[in-house]
Structure formats: structure tokens, C-alpha cells
Enzyme design. Structure first.
Site, PDB file in Angstrom:
ATOM      1  N   ASP A   1      -4.931 -12.103   1.981  1.00 17.88           N
ATOM      2  CA  ASP A   1      -4.190 -11.337   2.976  1.00 17.88           C
ATOM      3  C   ASP A   1      -5.116 -10.737   4.028  1.00 17.88           C
ATOM      4  OD1 ASP A   1      -2.258 -10.017   4.359  1.00 17.88           O
ATOM      5  OD2 ASP A   1      -1.821  -8.533   2.797  1.00 17.88           O
TER       6      ASP A   1
ATOM      7  N   HIS B   1       4.314  -5.950  -0.097  1.00 21.55           N
ATOM      8  CA  HIS B   1       2.953  -5.434  -0.272  1.00 21.55           C
ATOM      9  C   HIS B   1       2.971  -3.937   0.036  1.00 21.55           C
ATOM     10  CE1 HIS B   1      -1.457  -5.617   1.428  1.00 21.55           C
ATOM     11  NE2 HIS B   1      -1.373  -4.857   0.356  1.00 21.55           N
TER      12      HIS B   1
ATOM     13  N   MET C   1       3.529   0.385   4.936  1.00 20.74           N
ATOM     14  CA  MET C   1       2.389   1.297   5.136  1.00 20.74           C
ATOM     15  C   MET C   1       2.901   2.719   5.327  1.00 20.74           C
ATOM     16  SD  MET C   1       0.280  -0.925   7.895  1.00 20.74           S
ATOM     17  CE  MET C   1      -0.081  -2.656   7.648  1.00 20.74           C
TER      18      MET C   1
ATOM     19  N   MET D   1      -7.325  -8.576  -0.438  1.00 20.29           N
ATOM     20  CA  MET D   1      -7.409  -8.215   0.982  1.00 20.29           C
ATOM     21  C   MET D   1      -8.687  -8.800   1.575  1.00 20.29           C
ATOM     22  SD  MET D   1      -4.650  -6.596   1.468  1.00 20.29           S
ATOM     23  CE  MET D   1      -4.994  -6.430   3.212  1.00 20.29           C
TER      24      MET D   1
ATOM     25  N   HIS E   1       6.247 -12.249   3.685  1.00 16.79           N
ATOM     26  CA  HIS E   1       5.360 -11.141   3.319  1.00 16.79           C
ATOM     27  C   HIS E   1       5.753  -9.890   4.099  1.00 16.79           C
ATOM     28  CE1 HIS E   1       1.535  -9.589   1.688  1.00 16.79           C
ATOM     29  NE2 HIS E   1       1.374  -8.979   2.856  1.00 16.79           N
TER      30      HIS E   1
ATOM     31  N   ASP F   1       4.853  -5.912   4.766  1.00 16.61           N
ATOM     32  CA  ASP F   1       3.810  -4.898   4.649  1.00 16.61           C
ATOM     33  C   ASP F   1       4.385  -3.500   4.813  1.00 16.61           C
ATOM     34  OD1 ASP F   1       1.374  -6.437   4.345  1.00 16.61           O
ATOM     35  OD2 ASP F   1       1.753  -7.179   6.375  1.00 16.61           O
TER      36      ASP F   1
ATOM     37  N   SER G   1       3.540 -12.995   7.539  1.00 18.15           N
ATOM     38  CA  SER G   1       3.696 -11.544   7.479  1.00 18.15           C
ATOM     39  C   SER G   1       4.543 -11.050   8.652  1.00 18.15           C
ATOM     40  CB  SER G   1       2.321 -10.863   7.519  1.00 18.15           C
ATOM     41  OG  SER G   1       2.527  -9.478   7.676  1.00 18.15           O
TER      42      SER G   1
ATOM     43  N   MET H   1       1.368  -0.658   0.640  1.00 16.51           N
ATOM     44  CA  MET H   1       0.124   0.052   0.979  1.00 16.51           C
ATOM     45  C   MET H   1       0.482   1.525   1.070  1.00 16.51           C
ATOM     46  SD  MET H   1      -1.264  -2.710   3.712  1.00 16.51           S
ATOM     47  CE  MET H   1       0.333  -3.466   3.813  1.00 16.51           C
TER      48      MET H   1
HETATM   49  C1  DX5 Z   1      -2.848  -5.793   6.591  1.00 11.07           C
HETATM   50  C2  DX5 Z   1      -1.601  -6.458   6.040  1.00 11.07           C
HETATM   51  C3  DX5 Z   1      -1.555  -7.927   6.291  1.00 11.07           C
HETATM   52  C4  DX5 Z   1      -1.378  -8.271   7.745  1.00 11.07           C
HETATM   53  C5  DX5 Z   1      -1.937  -9.641   7.987  1.00 11.07           C
HETATM   54  O1  DX5 Z   1      -2.869  -4.477   6.204  1.00 11.07           O
HETATM   55  O2  DX5 Z   1      -1.547  -6.274   4.636  1.00 11.07           O
HETATM   56  O3  DX5 Z   1      -0.523  -8.535   5.535  1.00 11.07           O
HETATM   57  O4  DX5 Z   1      -0.031  -8.244   8.143  1.00 11.07           O
HETATM   58  O5  DX5 Z   1      -1.983  -9.869   9.352  1.00 11.07           O
HETATM   59  P1  DX5 Z   1      -2.966 -10.936  10.007  1.00 11.07           P
HETATM   60  O6  DX5 Z   1      -2.660 -12.262   9.372  1.00 11.07           O
HETATM   61  O7  DX5 Z   1      -2.613 -10.883  11.441  1.00 11.07           O
HETATM   62  O8  DX5 Z   1      -4.366 -10.507   9.710  1.00 11.07           O
HETATM   63 ZN    ZN Z   2      -0.089  -7.559   3.457  1.00 11.15          ZN
END
Ligand code: DX5
Ligand code: ZN
Length: 225
Positions: A182, A73, A44, A144, A40, A42, A15, A75
Site C-alpha cells: 500500500d 484500511h 483516517m 505500508m 480499497h 482508507d 484506493s 488508520m
Molecule cells: C496511504 C493510504 C494508501 C493510499 C495509496 O495512507 O493508505 O492506501 O491511498 O495511494 P497511492 O497509491 O496514490 O500512493
Molecule cells: Zn490504504
């Protein structure tokens, strides 16, 4: 050795959220040279989750250098508004949250119609059973194992049971859906997750904060089922 005895190795999706944003190009080049399978990403929005990460231009910048599929991903609320933009920004897989999609069936279909793999992400409090009617439209379930919004959180152990339940549902329905885990993935839980039925392991801090990230990706990949 029969086919059944052949171990299936974990697919690893580091990620980018945990990477050094000031050196994004070299971080992506490290992933290119590693055993990582996907990158990956993320996204947000500060509304669906209590944090803001980055958006479409950063995804495009990663795509310019990445030689591995981008696993995006989302969010965010109303993800259906941005599917095409993320496809154009280089996404190969797009996951939307069950909790953010009142018309999940349609949204998954829209992702496939764009030519991407369709993923549905589930928050820790959401039971696997809500996926029964859409599993055939999901190429991936992003389960998750922390509450979404931040990297570096502690893995929630109930995830193991949810993975086993989802694996049973996939076998019963006969779909090809991949199970991605994840949040909080590390060498301490990777093998057990694979044995429970996972296919893809996302890892942020475990990879990017390791002394040797490339080697860590290789070590995680050795986990099998
Ligand atoms: C959390 C993200 C994850 C995050 C994982 O909201 O969706 O993808 O980056 O990070 P680690 O592996 O550090 O928990
Ligand atoms: Zn993620």
C-alpha cells in the site's frame, strides 16, 4: 506447464482516496466494470495519521454500488471500537495498524468473529518480525510502502526486502496470509513487488489519475509472480 509454472496474477485494490469524491458512484461503477479485485477504502482520523479522509457513511455509500469486496484500511486509534460499524457498513476485509493496537491478538480475533477477513497494517518503520506471534490470525498483512496519511507519495524501496522476509515467515509458519502493498505502487514497481512475494497491490493515484483508469487496472493486474 506444471502448476509451479502457472503465473499468479496480482490482485488489484484501487484506493478510493484518489477518486473524484463528487462522482463517487461513477468511480465505483468504473471499478465494477474493471479487473479490480477489491475496493480499497482508507479511513483516517487525524490522530493516528496527520490527515482526515472520510468515515462510515461514505463507506456505506460505496457499498451500495460496489460489486467487489470492500477492503477497509483503518488508520485510526482504538480501531476495536469501530470494527462492527465498518462490518455493518459493508467491509469484507478490515485492516488495523499494529502501531495502534496494544491488544492486536484480540483485535484480529474480533475481526474474524465478525465474519470479516482480518488484516494487520505495518508502518514503514515497523519490522516484519513483530508479526511472528499473530501471523496465524492474519488473513492479510497490509505493508505500508509509504508513511500512512496521504496518497501520491513516493514508494519506499526497502519494502521489497520486507516483502521477501514476510513471504519467508508465511512459508515457515504455513499460513494463508496475503501480502498487500500500500502506497506508491505503479507500473514501475508492480512486477518486482509480485516477484518478491506480494499478492495484492493497492493503487490510488496510479489508477485514478491515469488517462484510462480501467486500462491501468488491467495493466497492473498483468504483474505476476
Ligand atoms: C496511504 C493510504 C494508501 C493510499 C495509496 O495512507 O493508505 O492506501 O491511498 O495511494 P497511492 O497509491 O496514490 O500512493
Ligand atoms: Zn490504504
Amino acid at each position: 506447464m506444471t502448476l509451479k509454472d502457472t503465473p499468479t496474477l496480482a490482485r488489484i485494490a484501487p484506493s478510493i482516496l484518489a477518486s473524484d469524491f463528487a462522482n463517487l458512484q461513477s468511480e465505483v461503477e468504473m471499478l465494477n466494470e474493471s479487473e479490480a479485485d477489491w475496493v480499497h477504502i482508507d479511513i483516517m482520523d487525524g490522530v493516528f495519521v496527520p490527515n482526515i479522509s472520510f468515515g462510515i457513511p461514505v463507506c456505506e455509500a460505496i457499498a451500495k454500488h460496489a460489486r467487489k469486496p470492500l477492503d477497509v484500511h483503518l488508520m485510526i486509534v482504538q480501531p476495536e471500537k469501530y470494527l462492527e460499524a465498518f462490518k455493518n457498513a459493508g467491509a469484507a476485509v478490515i485492516s488495523v495498524h499494529y502501531e495502534a493496537c496494544p491488544h492486536l491478538h484480540r483485535t484480529l480475533q474480533q475481526i474474524r468473529d465478525l465474519g470479516c477477513q482480518a488484516g494487520v497494517a505495518l508502518n514503514p518503520h515497523t519490522p516484519v518480525s513483530v508479526l511472528e506471534e499473530v501471523l496465524e490470525l492474519a488473513d492479510l498483512v497490509c505493508m505500508m510502502s509509504v508513511n500512512p496519511g496521504f496518497g501520491g507519495q513516493k514508494f519506499i524501496p526497502r519494502t521489497f526486502d520486507k516483502v521477501r522476509q514476510l513471504r519467508r515467515m508465511i512459508e515457515t509458519q504455513g499460513t494463508q496470509t496475503l501480502i498487500e502493498i500500500d502506497g506508491g505502487v505503479s507500473l514501475d514497481n508492480a512486477s518486482e513487488l509480485m516477484k518478491a512475494g506480494a499478492d495484492v497491490l493497492v493503487a490510488g493515484n496510479t489508477v485514478f489519475k491515469a488517462q484510462n483508469p480501467k486500462q491501468m487496472i488491467g495493466d497492473l493486474k498483468k504483474s505476476s509472480k
